[in-house]
Design a protein around this motif. Structure first.
Motif, PDB file in Angstrom:
ATOM      1  N   LEU A  76       0.846  -1.354   0.026  1.00  0.00           N
ATOM      2  CA  LEU A  76       0.052  -0.170  -0.161  1.00  0.00           C
ATOM      3  C   LEU A  76       0.790   1.228  -0.043  1.00  0.00           C
ATOM      4  CD1 LEU A  76      -2.775  -0.982   2.562  1.00  0.00           C
ATOM      5  CD2 LEU A  76      -2.631  -1.461  -0.027  1.00  0.00           C
ATOM      6  N   PRO A  77       0.583   2.357  -0.958  1.00  0.00           N
ATOM      7  CA  PRO A  77       1.448   3.495  -1.033  1.00  0.00           C
ATOM      8  C   PRO A  77       1.198   4.448   0.013  1.00  0.00           C
ATOM      9  CG  PRO A  77      -0.155   3.561  -2.636  1.00  0.00           C
ATOM     10  CD  PRO A  77      -0.213   2.189  -1.963  1.00  0.00           C
ATOM     11  N   HIS A  78       0.008   4.257   0.768  1.00  0.00           N
ATOM     12  CA  HIS A  78      -0.336   5.207   1.877  1.00  0.00           C
ATOM     13  C   HIS A  78      -0.744   4.449   3.017  1.00  0.00           C
ATOM     14  CE1 HIS A  78      -0.525   8.093  -1.654  1.00  0.00           C
ATOM     15  NE2 HIS A  78      -1.340   7.660  -1.898  1.00  0.00           N
ATOM     16  N   GLN A  79       0.299   4.454   4.151  1.00  0.00           N
ATOM     17  CA  GLN A  79      -0.095   3.670   5.123  1.00  0.00           C
ATOM     18  C   GLN A  79       0.019   4.661   6.427  1.00  0.00           C
ATOM     19  OE1 GLN A  79       2.050  -0.153   5.606  1.00  0.00           O
ATOM     20  NE2 GLN A  79       2.609   0.048   3.375  1.00  0.00           N
ATOM     21  N   ASP A  80       0.201   5.702   6.311  1.00  0.00           N
ATOM     22  CA  ASP A  80       0.163   6.733   7.336  1.00  0.00           C
ATOM     23  C   ASP A  80      -1.163   7.303   7.564  1.00  0.00           C
ATOM     24  OD1 ASP A  80       0.424   8.060   4.883  1.00  0.00           O
ATOM     25  OD2 ASP A  80       0.791   9.964   5.884  1.00  0.00           O
ATOM     26  N   THR A  81      -1.414   7.801   8.674  1.00  0.00           N
ATOM     27  CA  THR A  81      -2.969   8.253   9.006  1.00  0.00           C
ATOM     28  C   THR A  81      -3.136   9.891   8.404  1.00  0.00           C
ATOM     29  OG1 THR A  81      -2.968   7.083  11.153  1.00  0.00           O
ATOM     30  CG2 THR A  81      -4.381   8.841  10.821  1.00  0.00           C
ATOM     31  N   PHE A  82      -4.096   9.757   7.701  1.00  0.00           N
ATOM     32  CA  PHE A  82      -4.481  10.982   7.084  1.00  0.00           C
ATOM     33  C   PHE A  82      -5.852  11.213   6.855  1.00  0.00           C
ATOM     34  CE2 PHE A  82      -5.213  14.060   3.609  1.00  0.00           C
ATOM     35  CZ  PHE A  82      -4.365  15.119   3.829  1.00  0.00           C
ATOM     36  N   ASN A  83      -6.565  12.214   7.720  1.00  0.00           N
ATOM     37  CA  ASN A  83      -8.055  12.144   7.811  1.00  0.00           C
ATOM     38  C   ASN A  83      -8.049  13.796   8.134  1.00  0.00           C
ATOM     39  OD1 ASN A  83      -7.872  12.452  10.772  1.00  0.00           O
ATOM     40  ND2 ASN A  83      -8.026  10.237  10.749  1.00  0.00           N
ATOM     41  N   LEU A  84      -9.534  14.058   8.261  1.00  0.00           N
ATOM     42  CA  LEU A  84      -9.835  15.289   8.679  1.00  0.00           C
ATOM     43  C   LEU A  84      -9.494  15.861   9.811  1.00  0.00           C
ATOM     44  CD1 LEU A  84     -13.824  15.354   7.407  1.00  0.00           C
ATOM     45  CD2 LEU A  84     -11.490  16.205   6.140  1.00  0.00           C
ATOM     46  N   MET A  85      -8.739  14.984  10.940  1.00  0.00           N
ATOM     47  CA  MET A  85      -8.424  15.350  12.224  1.00  0.00           C
ATOM     48  C   MET A  85      -6.791  15.383  12.350  1.00  0.00           C
ATOM     49  SD  MET A  85     -11.192  16.464  13.363  1.00  0.00           S
ATOM     50  CE  MET A  85     -10.565  16.892  14.892  1.00  0.00           C
ATOM     51  N   VAL A  86      -6.363  14.515  11.561  1.00  0.00           N
ATOM     52  CA  VAL A  86      -4.924  13.995  11.598  1.00  0.00           C
ATOM     53  C   VAL A  86      -4.266  14.101  10.179  1.00  0.00           C
ATOM     54  CG1 VAL A  86      -2.966  12.292  12.376  1.00  0.00           C
ATOM     55  CG2 VAL A  86      -5.213  12.776  13.725  1.00  0.00           C
ATOM     56  N   PRO A  87      -2.917  14.601  10.109  1.00  0.00           N
ATOM     57  CA  PRO A  87      -2.028  15.289  11.004  1.00  0.00           C
ATOM     58  C   PRO A  87      -2.530  16.716  11.020  1.00  0.00           C
ATOM     59  CG  PRO A  87      -1.170  15.419   8.734  1.00  0.00           C
ATOM     60  CD  PRO A  87      -2.214  14.380   8.546  1.00  0.00           C
ATOM     61  N   ARG A  88      -1.894  17.485  12.385  1.00  0.00           N
ATOM     62  CA  ARG A  88      -2.118  18.822  12.340  1.00  0.00           C
ATOM     63  C   ARG A  88      -1.929  19.803  11.112  1.00  0.00           C
ATOM     64  NH1 ARG A  88       0.810  21.277  17.165  1.00  0.00           N
ATOM     65  NH2 ARG A  88       0.122  23.002  15.987  1.00  0.00           N
ATOM     66  N   SER A  89      -2.899  20.675  10.896  1.00  0.00           N
ATOM     67  CA  SER A  89      -2.581  21.598   9.613  1.00  0.00           C
ATOM     68  C   SER A  89      -1.163  22.250   9.679  1.00  0.00           C
ATOM     69  CB  SER A  89      -3.541  22.904   9.842  1.00  0.00           C
ATOM     70  OG  SER A  89      -4.820  22.271   9.701  1.00  0.00           O
ATOM     71  N   ALA A  90      -0.460  22.222   8.504  1.00  0.00           N
ATOM     72  CA  ALA A  90       0.801  23.061   8.366  1.00  0.00           C
ATOM     73  C   ALA A  90       0.772  23.715   6.950  1.00  0.00           C
ATOM     74  CB  ALA A  90       1.777  21.770   8.667  1.00  0.00           C
TER      75      ALA A  90
END
Length: 289
Positions: A58-72
């Motif tokens: 899977l190319p994307h295994q990190d957590t990415f949703n509307l809450m995580v990660p913090r905005s940057a």
């Protein structure tokens, strides 16, 4: 604790309207996150699905949703602090630039926050802060998010269109806006009208004039406002779309072959119909007998 009167105020109540405007600023800040992240979440899910079906990692295994990660900051990665995330005011204090790298912050962010505040105030002033008024806030927030996402990507996510459709039907179980029968017919007719136009256009030209997300959006508008509102919504969206399209071609030199998303015009027409649907319908009846 908030006064109970803020949640059950009659139309035209100033305190509830001001509260709605402030609340709208905060929601507008969150909508900026939704608009930016939801298409990326959809793409990541698609990439992972294709990789899984192909037997690849899977190319994307990190957590990415509307809450995580913090905005940057997308330029330097500086994480946005709470003081830098105050709607509109932080943008003005920072003079539209990242506090770390001084890269420009798109003016669309405070514009969406201000728009959400104005729309929230207008809806609570018009409907009051009972069930109908609170419901129209969710209606408006979904339309604002879909407008910007469709403008950026020419996609109308099912995660927004389908909940909006079901919410309209559920609210009209007790005829909050229209009788349930009108809502059900409106949902079916809204989908089928654009579906028929899509296939007629495709058979005539061999091209796709719109996407299936547009069908679902009009179905959702029909579920909220009933089938009688559909002619006004289609007429208003078509006129606005034609005016904007011609303006872009003439003034901005936009190619006639470039696709223009129809979702933003449907959303704008839906908001106009929600606020002024009754007088528009009455005027139309007088004009056309």
């Amino acid at each position: 604790m908030l006064p109970e009167t803020l949640f059950f105020a009659a139309p035209g109540d100033l305190a509830a309207t001001v509260f709605a405007a402030v609340f709208g600023l905060l929601i507008g800040s969150f909508l900026n996150v939704v608009i930016y992240r939801m298409p990326k979440m959809m793409q990541r899910d698609s990439d992972n699905y294709v990789a899984h079906e192909s037997g690849k990692d899977l190319p994307h295994q990190d957590t990415f949703n509307l809450m995580v990660p913090r905005s940057a900051c997308p330029h330097c990665g500086h994480q946005i602090t709470a003081l830098e995330n105050i709607p509109v005011l932080s943008y003005l204090a920072l003079r539209g630039k990242c506090s770390a790298c001084k890269a420009p912050i798109p003016v669309r962010y405070p514009a969406i926050e201000a728009l959400t505040a104005l729309v929230s105030a207008a809806l609570i002033w018009h409907f009051g802060s009972g069930l109908a008024g609170i419901a129209t806030l969710g209606f408006a927030y979904a339309l604002i998010a879909m407008t910007c996402i469709d403008y950026d990507t020419q996609l109308l996510p099912d995660d927004l269109t389908l909940p909006l459709l079901w919410a309209g039907l559920l609210l009209n179980l007790n005829a909050t806006f229209v009788p349930l029968q009108d809502a059900v017919i409106g949902a079916a007719a809204g989908y089928l009208v654009l579906w028929a136009i899509y296939w007629l256009f495709k058979l005539a030209t061999g091209k796709e004039g719109m996407g299936y997300g547009d069908f679902k959006l009009l179905a959702a508008l029909g579920a909220w406002m009933g089938w009688k509102a559909l002619p006004s919504i289609i007429l208003i969206s078509s006129v606005v779309g034609a005016v904007v399209g011609i303006t872009l071609i003439v003034a901005a030199g936009r190619s006639r072959e470039k696709t223009i998303p129809f979702g933003p015009y449907l959303a704008a027409a839906g908001m106009i119909a929600m606020l002024w649907g009754a007088p528009i319908a009455a005027y139309s009846q007088r004009m056309f007998g």
